[in-house]
Design a protein around this motif. Structure first.
Motif, PDB file in Angstrom:
ATOM      1  N   VAL A 129      53.954  94.950  21.790  1.00 23.13           N
ATOM      2  CA  VAL A 129      52.887  94.304  22.587  1.00 23.13           C
ATOM      3  C   VAL A 129      51.674  93.926  21.733  1.00 23.13           C
ATOM      4  CG1 VAL A 129      53.482  95.257  24.844  1.00 23.13           C
ATOM      5  CG2 VAL A 129      52.011  96.579  23.322  1.00 23.13           C
ATOM      6  N   ARG A 130      51.760  94.205  20.435  1.00 25.91           N
ATOM      7  CA  ARG A 130      50.640  93.884  19.532  1.00 25.91           C
ATOM      8  C   ARG A 130      50.349  92.382  19.588  1.00 25.91           C
ATOM      9  NH1 ARG A 130      48.025  96.694  15.691  1.00 25.91           N
ATOM     10  NH2 ARG A 130      49.408  98.476  15.882  1.00 25.91           N
ATOM     11  N   GLY A 131      49.093  92.020  19.756  1.00 30.19           N
ATOM     12  CA  GLY A 131      48.728  90.604  19.842  1.00 30.19           C
ATOM     13  C   GLY A 131      48.816  90.069  21.271  1.00 30.19           C
ATOM     14  N   PHE A 132      49.426  90.834  22.168  1.00 31.09           N
ATOM     15  CA  PHE A 132      49.532  90.393  23.570  1.00 31.09           C
ATOM     16  C   PHE A 132      48.571  91.190  24.449  1.00 31.09           C
ATOM     17  CE2 PHE A 132      51.860  90.360  27.751  1.00 31.09           C
ATOM     18  CZ  PHE A 132      51.608  89.034  28.032  1.00 31.09           C
ATOM     19  N   VAL A 133      48.623  92.519  24.339  1.00 27.41           N
ATOM     20  CA  VAL A 133      47.630  93.329  25.054  1.00 27.41           C
ATOM     21  C   VAL A 133      46.696  93.982  24.034  1.00 27.41           C
ATOM     22  CG1 VAL A 133      49.151  93.819  27.013  1.00 27.41           C
ATOM     23  CG2 VAL A 133      49.013  95.456  25.147  1.00 27.41           C
ATOM     24  N   HIS A 167      47.025 102.476  20.304  1.00 31.36           N
ATOM     25  CA  HIS A 167      47.292 102.812  21.705  1.00 31.36           C
ATOM     26  C   HIS A 167      46.803 101.674  22.599  1.00 31.36           C
ATOM     27  CE1 HIS A 167      47.165 106.853  19.803  1.00 31.36           C
ATOM     28  NE2 HIS A 167      48.208 107.024  20.586  1.00 31.36           N
ATOM     29  N   VAL A 168      47.466 101.505  23.750  1.00 34.70           N
ATOM     30  CA  VAL A 168      47.117 100.407  24.654  1.00 34.70           C
ATOM     31  C   VAL A 168      45.871 100.777  25.459  1.00 34.70           C
ATOM     32  CG1 VAL A 168      47.924  98.978  26.578  1.00 34.70           C
ATOM     33  CG2 VAL A 168      49.555  99.770  24.848  1.00 34.70           C
ATOM     34  N   ILE A 169      44.910  99.867  25.469  1.00 33.92           N
ATOM     35  CA  ILE A 169      43.668 100.121  26.215  1.00 33.92           C
ATOM     36  C   ILE A 169      43.870  99.733  27.681  1.00 33.92           C
ATOM     37  CG2 ILE A 169      41.241  99.418  26.438  1.00 33.92           C
ATOM     38  CD1 ILE A 169      41.251  99.034  23.359  1.00 33.92           C
ATOM     39  N   THR A 170      43.506 100.668  28.566  1.00 35.29           N
ATOM     40  CA  THR A 170      43.600 100.384  30.012  1.00 35.29           C
ATOM     41  C   THR A 170      42.302 100.808  30.693  1.00 35.29           C
ATOM     42  OG1 THR A 170      44.362 102.590  30.666  1.00 35.29           O
ATOM     43  CG2 THR A 170      46.070 101.007  30.040  1.00 35.29           C
ATOM     44  N   MET A 207      45.138 101.836  35.081  1.00 34.29           N
ATOM     45  CA  MET A 207      46.231 101.631  34.109  1.00 34.29           C
ATOM     46  C   MET A 207      46.460 100.152  33.804  1.00 34.29           C
ATOM     47  SD  MET A 207      46.794 104.738  33.685  1.00 34.29           S
ATOM     48  CE  MET A 207      45.738 105.837  34.608  1.00 34.29           C
ATOM     49  N   GLU A 208      45.466  99.307  34.172  1.00 32.88           N
ATOM     50  CA  GLU A 208      45.589  97.871  33.904  1.00 32.88           C
ATOM     51  C   GLU A 208      45.191  97.573  32.472  1.00 32.88           C
ATOM     52  OE1 GLU A 208      44.356  96.250  38.376  1.00 32.88           O
ATOM     53  OE2 GLU A 208      42.807  96.822  36.934  1.00 32.88           O
ATOM     54  N   THR A 209      45.973  96.725  31.809  1.00 29.87           N
ATOM     55  CA  THR A 209      45.596  96.245  30.478  1.00 29.87           C
ATOM     56  C   THR A 209      44.782  94.971  30.663  1.00 29.87           C
ATOM     57  OG1 THR A 209      47.484  94.782  30.194  1.00 29.87           O
ATOM     58  CG2 THR A 209      47.816  97.100  29.620  1.00 29.87           C
ATOM     59  N   ASN A 210      44.468  94.300  29.559  1.00 29.04           N
ATOM     60  CA  ASN A 210      43.724  93.042  29.675  1.00 29.04           C
ATOM     61  C   ASN A 210      44.616  91.884  30.137  1.00 29.04           C
ATOM     62  OD1 ASN A 210      44.995  93.270  27.083  1.00 29.04           O
ATOM     63  ND2 ASN A 210      43.834  91.495  26.405  1.00 29.04           N
ATOM     64  N   ILE A 240      51.247 106.398  25.373  1.00 26.84           N
ATOM     65  CA  ILE A 240      50.942 105.123  24.709  1.00 26.84           C
ATOM     66  C   ILE A 240      49.527 104.648  25.048  1.00 26.84           C
ATOM     67  CG2 ILE A 240      51.780 103.604  26.580  1.00 26.84           C
ATOM     68  CD1 ILE A 240      52.381 103.042  22.825  1.00 26.84           C
ATOM     69  N   ARG A 241      48.952 105.218  26.086  1.00 22.41           N
ATOM     70  CA  ARG A 241      47.662 104.757  26.609  1.00 22.41           C
ATOM     71  C   ARG A 241      46.512 105.352  25.805  1.00 22.41           C
ATOM     72  NH1 ARG A 241      44.134 105.743  30.615  1.00 22.41           N
ATOM     73  NH2 ARG A 241      44.915 107.832  31.058  1.00 22.41           N
ATOM     74  N   SER A 242      45.557 104.531  25.464  1.00 25.93           N
ATOM     75  CA  SER A 242      44.377 104.996  24.747  1.00 25.93           C
ATOM     76  C   SER A 242      43.640 106.031  25.601  1.00 25.93           C
ATOM     77  CB  SER A 242      43.461 103.803  24.455  1.00 25.93           C
ATOM     78  OG  SER A 242      42.361 104.212  23.703  1.00 25.93           O
ATOM     79  N   GLY A 243      43.319 107.172  24.994  1.00 23.09           N
ATOM     80  CA  GLY A 243      42.571 108.207  25.715  1.00 23.09           C
ATOM     81  C   GLY A 243      43.454 109.160  26.491  1.00 23.09           C
TER      82      GLY A 243
END
Ligand code: NAP
Length: 311
Positions: free
Chosen positions: A249-253, A260-263, A267-270, A280-283
């Motif tokens: 998902v790098r470059g997509f979210v 880690h994916v920021i939500t 739990m919504e990403t950008n 996988i979630r940041s924090g």
């Protein structure tokens, strides 16, 4: 396409992914879990779990994950064994496309629940002796070391938990940690210190894994005295943290510095319709308990999004 369209595509079959699937299934949505290997995530590689509520005596990691899988399947979850290599928006600008090794899949929403893989030490001998004494999974490989000497490298909850597990099998467990204090739960520190066949090797760094056909020892140095020595042993178990599986998902979210994916708290990403749950979630607290909570929130939110956007 309509027939094959997935409502909630869940990438990763650990506690977060399987819980999300169960919630989506119970909401009447078509949920598909994509998994590249065995369902169950890191927990399925963990000997014993004693901080998941409802199991006061504790439960074996693989058994807990088998139950979660059964529960997800009971509510209609499909499991597809494929590795998702990329996530992108479909041409219509609304649907999402998951590019796997075997196929391309279309979904209304996606939950990223890919967790993490073990971090490698990066020392000479680690790759050469992988599977010949070097392991990242005590539950999988511990039985080969019955009555033998092994090292566990690391100083967090995983290293301590797995050292305790291996101490039931091996003659001696050297717990090698680069500092003199451990991370994580204090109760595990005490258990490790109380265990007669766990030898703490603190302030010590592994420089090389030695061997001939199989591992024969590790060369280490003390960080304060710089003294170097070889510890003869047959097995090395590396537990020095985890690397998030977010390349697809790098470059997509949006990701944080560690990948880690920021939500937000939903739990919504950008990216609209794309959620993240679990390690996988940041924090994330990186507990099974928090991962299942994330999964439930992500799936519920995904259902609301589908109702709003697709009617
Ligand atoms: P962790 O908590 O990140 O600990 C990693 C350990 O490895 C640290 O002690 C670190 O040393 C050491 N380390 C990192 N890089 C190293 C290197 N290059 N060379 C030598 N040592 C290195 O990782 P973890 O133990 O795998 O746990 C991951 C997450 O899962 C954590 O959030 C943990 O709480 C959770 N977990 C929880 C449980 C439980 O609740 N019972 C069980 C297992 C895992 P420093 O301390 O010096 O940084």
């Amino acid at each position: 396409m309509g027939k094959n369209l997935i409502d909630v595509a869940i990438v990763g079959g650990g506690p977060a992914g399987l819980t999300a699937a169960m919630y989506a299934g119970r909401a009447g949505l078509r949920a598909v879990v994509f998994e590249r290997g065995e369902v169950g995530g890191q927990v399925a590689l963990t000997d014993w779990v004693e901080n998941y509520p409802g199991f006061p005596e504790g439960i074996e990691g693989p058994a807990l994950m088998e139950r979660m899988k059964e529960q997800a399947l009971r509510f209609g979850t499909e499991i597809i064994l494929d590795e998702i290599e990329r996530l992108r928006r479909a041409e219509d600008g609304r649907l999402l496309e998951l590019v796997g090794v075997d196929d391309v899949y279309r979904a209304r929403t996606v939950i990223v629940a890919t967790g993490s893989d073990p971090r490698r030490l990066g020392v000479p001998g680690e790759d050469t002796y992988y599977g010949r004494g070097v392991s990242y999974c005590a539950v999988c490989d511990g039985h080969f070391f019955q009555g033998k000497r092994v090292a566990v490298v690391g100083g967090g909850n995983s290293a301590k938990t797995e050292a305790l597990y291996l101490a039931n099998l091996a003659e001696t467990v050297y717990l090698i940690h680069r500092r003199d204090r451990f991370r994580g739960e204090r109760i595990l520190d005490e258990r490790v210190r109380d265990r007669k066949n766990i030898e703490l090797v603190l302030n010590t760094v592994v420089d090389e894994i030695l061997g001939d056909q199989m591992v024969t020892g590790v060369r280490v140095h003390h960080v304060k005295t710089q003294e170097t020595r070889v510890i003869p042993l047959e097995g090395v178990f590396v537990y020095i943290g985890l690397i998030p599986n977010s390349d697809f998902v790098r470059g997509f979210v949006e990701l944080d510095e560690q990948g880690h994916v920021i939500t937000n708290e939903h739990m919504e990403t950008n990216q609209p319709g794309v959620y993240a749950a679990g390690d996988i979630r940041s924090g994330s607290l990186r507990q099974i308990t928090t991962s299942v909570g994330d999964g439930a929130i992500a799936a519920t939110r995904a259902g609301e999004y589908i109702a709003e956007v697709f009617g």
